[in-house]
Motif scaffolding. Structure first.
Motif, PDB file in Angstrom:
ATOM      1  N   ALA A 250      13.665 -23.270   3.378  1.00 50.87           N
ATOM      2  CA  ALA A 250      12.417 -22.735   2.818  1.00 50.87           C
ATOM      3  C   ALA A 250      12.187 -21.302   3.280  1.00 50.87           C
ATOM      4  O   ALA A 250      11.775 -20.432   2.489  1.00 50.87           O
ATOM      5  CB  ALA A 250      11.246 -23.625   3.211  1.00 50.87           C
ATOM      6  N   GLU A 251      12.447 -21.013   4.554  1.00 57.09           N
ATOM      7  CA  GLU A 251      12.277 -19.654   5.064  1.00 57.09           C
ATOM      8  C   GLU A 251      13.306 -18.708   4.449  1.00 57.09           C
ATOM      9  O   GLU A 251      12.999 -17.558   4.143  1.00 57.09           O
ATOM     10  CB  GLU A 251      12.402 -19.640   6.587  1.00 57.09           C
ATOM     11  N   MET A 252      14.516 -19.204   4.256  1.00 58.27           N
ATOM     12  CA  MET A 252      15.549 -18.355   3.644  1.00 58.27           C
ATOM     13  C   MET A 252      15.200 -17.994   2.212  1.00 58.27           C
ATOM     14  O   MET A 252      15.575 -16.928   1.719  1.00 58.27           O
ATOM     15  CB  MET A 252      16.906 -19.070   3.679  1.00 58.27           C
ATOM     16  N   ASN A 253      14.476 -18.875   1.547  1.00 60.22           N
ATOM     17  CA  ASN A 253      14.155 -18.647   0.135  1.00 60.22           C
ATOM     18  C   ASN A 253      12.828 -17.939  -0.094  1.00 60.22           C
ATOM     19  O   ASN A 253      12.390 -17.794  -1.230  1.00 60.22           O
ATOM     20  CB  ASN A 253      14.178 -19.971  -0.627  1.00 60.22           C
ATOM     21  N   VAL A 254      12.172 -17.484   0.988  1.00 58.53           N
ATOM     22  CA  VAL A 254      10.990 -16.635   0.803  1.00 58.53           C
ATOM     23  C   VAL A 254      11.466 -15.316   0.207  1.00 58.53           C
ATOM     24  O   VAL A 254      12.339 -14.648   0.776  1.00 58.53           O
ATOM     25  CB  VAL A 254      10.266 -16.382   2.141  1.00 58.53           C
ATOM     26  N   PRO A 255      10.938 -14.892  -0.940  1.00 59.58           N
ATOM     27  CA  PRO A 255      11.433 -13.663  -1.592  1.00 59.58           C
ATOM     28  C   PRO A 255      11.203 -12.432  -0.724  1.00 59.58           C
ATOM     29  O   PRO A 255      10.233 -12.365   0.044  1.00 59.58           O
ATOM     30  CB  PRO A 255      10.603 -13.590  -2.882  1.00 59.58           C
ATOM     31  N   ILE A 256      12.067 -11.462  -0.856  1.00 58.32           N
ATOM     32  CA  ILE A 256      11.923 -10.243  -0.067  1.00 58.32           C
ATOM     33  C   ILE A 256      10.621  -9.511  -0.404  1.00 58.32           C
ATOM     34  O   ILE A 256      10.017  -8.877   0.460  1.00 58.32           O
ATOM     35  CB  ILE A 256      13.150  -9.314  -0.263  1.00 58.32           C
ATOM     36  N   ASP A 257      10.157  -9.622  -1.648  1.00 60.79           N
ATOM     37  CA  ASP A 257       8.887  -8.984  -2.010  1.00 60.79           C
ATOM     38  C   ASP A 257       7.723  -9.594  -1.226  1.00 60.79           C
ATOM     39  O   ASP A 257       6.766  -8.892  -0.872  1.00 60.79           O
ATOM     40  CB  ASP A 257       8.627  -9.118  -3.510  1.00 60.79           C
ATOM     41  N   ALA A 258       7.798 -10.904  -0.954  1.00 64.23           N
ATOM     42  CA  ALA A 258       6.755 -11.552  -0.161  1.00 64.23           C
ATOM     43  C   ALA A 258       6.795 -11.046   1.276  1.00 64.23           C
ATOM     44  O   ALA A 258       5.750 -10.845   1.904  1.00 64.23           O
ATOM     45  CB  ALA A 258       6.924 -13.069  -0.197  1.00 64.23           C
ATOM     46  N   ARG A 259       7.980 -10.828   1.810  1.00 59.71           N
ATOM     47  CA  ARG A 259       8.094 -10.292   3.166  1.00 59.71           C
ATOM     48  C   ARG A 259       7.588  -8.850   3.226  1.00 59.71           C
ATOM     49  O   ARG A 259       6.984  -8.430   4.225  1.00 59.71           O
ATOM     50  CB  ARG A 259       9.549 -10.359   3.634  1.00 59.71           C
ATOM     51  N   ILE A 260       7.832  -8.088   2.161  1.00 61.47           N
ATOM     52  CA  ILE A 260       7.328  -6.715   2.117  1.00 61.47           C
ATOM     53  C   ILE A 260       5.799  -6.722   2.152  1.00 61.47           C
ATOM     54  O   ILE A 260       5.172  -5.941   2.873  1.00 61.47           O
ATOM     55  CB  ILE A 260       7.857  -5.997   0.860  1.00 61.47           C
ATOM     56  N   ARG A 261       5.186  -7.623   1.389  1.00 68.73           N
ATOM     57  CA  ARG A 261       3.723  -7.726   1.413  1.00 68.73           C
ATOM     58  C   ARG A 261       3.226  -8.168   2.792  1.00 68.73           C
ATOM     59  O   ARG A 261       2.187  -7.699   3.269  1.00 68.73           O
ATOM     60  CB  ARG A 261       3.241  -8.709   0.346  1.00 68.73           C
ATOM     61  N   GLN A 262       3.968  -9.049   3.426  1.00 69.77           N
ATOM     62  CA  GLN A 262       3.578  -9.522   4.749  1.00 69.77           C
ATOM     63  C   GLN A 262       3.637  -8.391   5.774  1.00 69.77           C
ATOM     64  O   GLN A 262       2.729  -8.252   6.612  1.00 69.77           O
ATOM     65  CB  GLN A 262       4.497 -10.673   5.176  1.00 69.77           C
ATOM     66  N   ILE A 263       4.683  -7.587   5.713  1.00 70.58           N
ATOM     67  CA  ILE A 263       4.780  -6.444   6.626  1.00 70.58           C
ATOM     68  C   ILE A 263       3.639  -5.462   6.373  1.00 70.58           C
ATOM     69  O   ILE A 263       3.008  -4.960   7.306  1.00 70.58           O
ATOM     70  CB  ILE A 263       6.140  -5.743   6.469  1.00 70.58           C
ATOM     71  N   ALA A 264       3.364  -5.192   5.091  1.00 74.80           N
ATOM     72  CA  ALA A 264       2.277  -4.266   4.750  1.00 74.80           C
ATOM     73  C   ALA A 264       0.939  -4.785   5.255  1.00 74.80           C
ATOM     74  O   ALA A 264       0.103  -4.016   5.755  1.00 74.80           O
ATOM     75  CB  ALA A 264       2.230  -4.051   3.242  1.00 74.80           C
ATOM     76  N   LEU A 265       0.711  -6.092   5.149  1.00 75.49           N
ATOM     77  CA  LEU A 265      -0.535  -6.677   5.638  1.00 75.49           C
ATOM     78  C   LEU A 265      -0.656  -6.505   7.142  1.00 75.49           C
ATOM     79  O   LEU A 265      -1.746  -6.215   7.664  1.00 75.49           O
ATOM     80  CB  LEU A 265      -0.589  -8.159   5.268  1.00 75.49           C
ATOM     81  N   ASN A 266       0.435  -6.663   7.857  1.00 73.88           N
ATOM     82  CA  ASN A 266       0.388  -6.524   9.311  1.00 73.88           C
ATOM     83  C   ASN A 266       0.264  -5.070   9.744  1.00 73.88           C
ATOM     84  O   ASN A 266      -0.339  -4.787  10.791  1.00 73.88           O
ATOM     85  CB  ASN A 266       1.614  -7.192   9.930  1.00 73.88           C
ATOM     86  N   LEU A 267       0.791  -4.133   8.959  1.00 73.46           N
ATOM     87  CA  LEU A 267       0.507  -2.719   9.208  1.00 73.46           C
ATOM     88  C   LEU A 267      -0.988  -2.456   9.049  1.00 73.46           C
ATOM     89  O   LEU A 267      -1.597  -1.702   9.816  1.00 73.46           O
ATOM     90  CB  LEU A 267       1.303  -1.840   8.236  1.00 73.46           C
ATOM     91  N   GLU A 268      -1.573  -3.078   8.038  1.00 77.80           N
ATOM     92  CA  GLU A 268      -3.015  -2.942   7.815  1.00 77.80           C
ATOM     93  C   GLU A 268      -3.799  -3.400   9.037  1.00 77.80           C
ATOM     94  O   GLU A 268      -4.754  -2.749   9.466  1.00 77.80           O
ATOM     95  CB  GLU A 268      -3.404  -3.752   6.576  1.00 77.80           C
ATOM     96  N   ARG A 269      -3.376  -4.506   9.643  1.00 80.55           N
ATOM     97  CA  ARG A 269      -4.098  -5.021  10.812  1.00 80.55           C
ATOM     98  C   ARG A 269      -4.009  -4.067  12.003  1.00 80.55           C
ATOM     99  O   ARG A 269      -4.939  -3.994  12.802  1.00 80.55           O
ATOM    100  CB  ARG A 269      -3.550  -6.399  11.202  1.00 80.55           C
ATOM    101  N   TRP A 270      -2.891  -3.369  12.124  1.00 76.26           N
ATOM    102  CA  TRP A 270      -2.809  -2.386  13.206  1.00 76.26           C
ATOM    103  C   TRP A 270      -3.828  -1.268  13.014  1.00 76.26           C
ATOM    104  O   TRP A 270      -4.318  -0.686  13.988  1.00 76.26           O
ATOM    105  CB  TRP A 270      -1.391  -1.812  13.297  1.00 76.26           C
ATOM    106  N   ARG A 271      -4.157  -0.970  11.750  1.00 76.03           N
ATOM    107  CA  ARG A 271      -5.160   0.073  11.504  1.00 76.03           C
ATOM    108  C   ARG A 271      -6.554  -0.409  11.885  1.00 76.03           C
ATOM    109  O   ARG A 271      -7.479   0.401  11.967  1.00 76.03           O
ATOM    110  CB  ARG A 271      -5.115   0.503  10.036  1.00 76.03           C
ATOM    111  N   TRP A 272      -6.723  -1.704  12.088  1.00 74.27           N
ATOM    112  CA  TRP A 272      -8.032  -2.242  12.457  1.00 74.27           C
ATOM    113  C   TRP A 272      -8.292  -2.168  13.965  1.00 74.27           C
ATOM    114  O   TRP A 272      -9.359  -2.551  14.423  1.00 74.27           O
ATOM    115  CB  TRP A 272      -8.144  -3.693  12.004  1.00 74.27           C
ATOM    116  N   LEU A 273      -7.322  -1.693  14.721  1.00 80.47           N
ATOM    117  CA  LEU A 273      -7.473  -1.596  16.165  1.00 80.47           C
ATOM    118  C   LEU A 273      -7.927  -0.199  16.572  1.00 80.47           C
ATOM    119  O   LEU A 273      -7.671   0.773  15.856  1.00 80.47           O
ATOM    120  CB  LEU A 273      -6.147  -1.907  16.868  1.00 80.47           C
TER     121      LEU A 273
END
Length: 574
Positions: free
Chosen positions: A291-314
């Motif tokens: 299941a983890e292997m089949n997570v699309p790369i676009d979903a991981r890109i969105r996940q990374i972008a979301l976590n960059l967003e959280r760093w801006r909240w600090l």
């Protein structure tokens, strides 16, 4: 020869009719000023989103021009200024920070800029009417983009009540005025991005993942794939191809048309993949791994972008020394002047008793602590256990105290009114808090502490507590926190931890503690790690971001449409 003649004629006309040129220039400047004033008089131009964020930034835009006597900021003699170019270049790289360039939609501005900057011998310049409205839009754009970099997209941290880390107050107007005065527009925007190794590493990872996506992303593994180490299987080729695409595996990929042995080299790659995705690294290819292997790369890109967003909240300055707990990664790092002298695994709250996301200041340590049972745990767990087992308190080394803190006979408890009493566990090796707790007083009654249940740290998923954070290396943490208090030697710390008598030690200097939530992070060796969304915060915040970005895109498109249809615009109809 013709060019020389043309220059002579042009020079003659300019010298003989200079007053006409000045009059025309004055007329154009007056038209620009009028257009600028007309734009500022609008209740809400198309580029302003119809929400509190848009209203606030539009108010600051008007304030900006009032403070400069309504002089344009981005246009010089109806030509693009260098600072306009710097702003457009910076916004054009918004995707590098994980922001959506479409929300700023600067395409039409760039078209107008390029038309105004090109001409025969001299620049054409902007049409006065479009220059005024464009100047106002660019000011709003700077305020919006700088706010996004400083606080995140419309400060979404405040839109989710689970995120209670306060960021620094940011004044985009003061930042803009200073940037223009110093001719440092580009530099002023770069300075707003978090200057933290975790943020920079995630930003680099985002670029790499986008490159991988442009090359086709990752191949899928059949959902039915199940392989144990050493087995021969037709699924081995698909797994090897998938891990090779994400650089987890560098060995040969077997023929897809024949079964292959699941050998040691590929097993190591699978284990590496499992560790990167918060799974037990047993090397077994099973349902969760697939299941983890089949997570699309676009979903991981969105996940990374979301976590960059959280760093801006600090806050941008977390402190010279601070403790950073990443809840979904079950990780605690001590930061000391950009170095990490101490890292350890932690256990965090269960899904129904989550560890809150907030910040505090650690001020003291308690050795051999009592555990004062919280009222909800006493009601839901301690009292039922006591009613089923009369020796429960004795077996767990617990006692009952009244409202004054005086110990009372457990047999005298009025179970019909248990609120009059408190349960607490005496100090000792079996105490639920272990031998030490680390206190940063807060409304959540959450703190860091030792635990007698050390076996939990060996698990990949570690959400087992009632909300507090259990630390894997309590002795090392205590020694670090008290290292500037020579009287607290390692030997004395050990003595205090095993004294069976509670003792409080105040820290010489308070240390900030941040309990954050980052489901994507990067290790020192550049490995991107993804953690399970244990509390569902990713899903909730991604929905908030998607909603906000949708509204921003709509406003950007409306602004571009209005600009293209503006009377007198050379870009109209493009």
């Amino acid at each position: 020869m013709r060019l020389t003649a043309a220059l002579i004629v042009a020079a003659t006309l300019a010298s003989g009719c200079g007053h006409l040129y000045l009059e025309r220039t004055d007329e154009r400047a007056e038209a620009l000023q009028k257009a600028l004033g007309g734009q500022l008089a609008l209740v809400r131009p198309p580029f302003v989103t119809p929400d509190a964020e848009g209203t606030r930034l539009w108010k600051r835009t008007r304030e900006f021009y009032a403070r400069r006597q309504f002089a344009p900021a981005w246009v010089e003699r109806l030509a693009p200024s260098p600072q306009m170019n710097a702003l457009l270049a910076a916004v054009g790289n918004a995707d590098r920070e994980g922001l959506d360039p479409a929300t700023y939609n600067i395409g039409a501005v760039i078209v107008k800029r390029d038309l105004a900057a090109t001409g025969f011998l001299t620049a054409k310049g902007f049409e006065p009417r479009e220059a005024g409205s464009l100047d106002v839009w660019l000011t709003y754009l700077y305020l919006k983009f700088s706010s996004d970099l400083a606080d995140g997209i419309s400060d979404l941290a405040h839109a989710d009540t689970t995120w209670k880390i306060e960021s620094e107050r940011f004044d985009p107007l003061a930042h803009l005025e200073r940037a223009l005065a110093e001719n440092r527009v580009a530099e002023s925007l770069v300075a707003l991005t978090p200057d933290h190794p975790h943020y920079r590493a995630l930003r680099d990872a985002l670029a790499r993942y986008r490159e991988e996506a442009a090359q086709g992303g990752w191949p899928l593994v059949p959902v039915a794939a199940r392989v144990k180490p050493g087995e021969r299987s037709a699924f081995v080729s698909a797994v090897a191809a998938r891990l090779a695409a994400s650089a987890d595996y560098t060995g040969p990929v077997p023929d897809a048309h024949a079964p292959a042995i699941y050998g040691a080299e590929l097993q190591d790659a699978v284990k590496r993949f499992q560790r990167r995705h918060g799974l037990d690294d047993d090397g077994v290819i099973a349902r969760r791994v697939v299941a983890e292997m089949n997570v699309p790369i676009d979903a991981r890109i969105r996940q990374i972008a979301l976590n960059l967003e959280r760093w801006r909240w600090l806050p941008r300055k977390l402190g010279d020394r601070y403790i950073l707990v990443n809840i979904p990664a079950y990780q605690l790092d001590v930061w000391d002047h950009s170095q990490v002298p101490l890292s350890m695994r932690v256990v965090v709250g269960k899904k129904d008793s989550p560890t809150p996301v907030f910040e505090g200041r650690m001020t003291y340590v308690v050795f051999s602590p009592y555990w004062n049972v919280p009222p909800d745990i006493a009601r839901d767990e301690t009292l039922p256990a006591l009613m089923m087992d009369a020796r429960f308190l004795e077996r767990t080394n617990m006692e009952v105290v009244d409202e004054k803190g005086t110990a009372v006979d457990p047999s005298s408890i009025d179970l019909n009114d248990p609120s009059r009493y408190r349960f607490r566990q005496r100090p000792g090796g079996a105490n639920s808090l272990g031998l030490v707790k680390f206190m940063f007083p807060n409304e959540h009654n959450v703190y860091l502490h030792d635990t007698p249940a050390d076996s939990l740290f060996a698990r990949a998923s570690r959400s087992f507590s009632h909300g507090c954070v259990r630390v894997e290396q309590p002795v090392a943490l205590a020694e670090y926190l008290l290292r500037d208090q020579p009287e607290w030697s390692p030997e004395r710390i050990q003595e205090a931890m095993h004294a069976d008598e509670e003792r409080t030690v105040k820290l010489r200097e308070a240390i900030p503690v941040y309990l954050g939530y980052w489901s994507a992070s990067v290790t020192k060796d550049g490995q991107v790690q993804f953690a399970a969304d244990v509390y569902g915060i990713d899903a909730r915040q991604e929905a908030l971001v998607a909603d906000r970005v949708g509204r921003l895109r709509k406003a950007a498109l409306a602004a571009e449409k209005a600009m293209r249809q503006q009377p007198g615009s050379r870009a109209a109809g493009l």
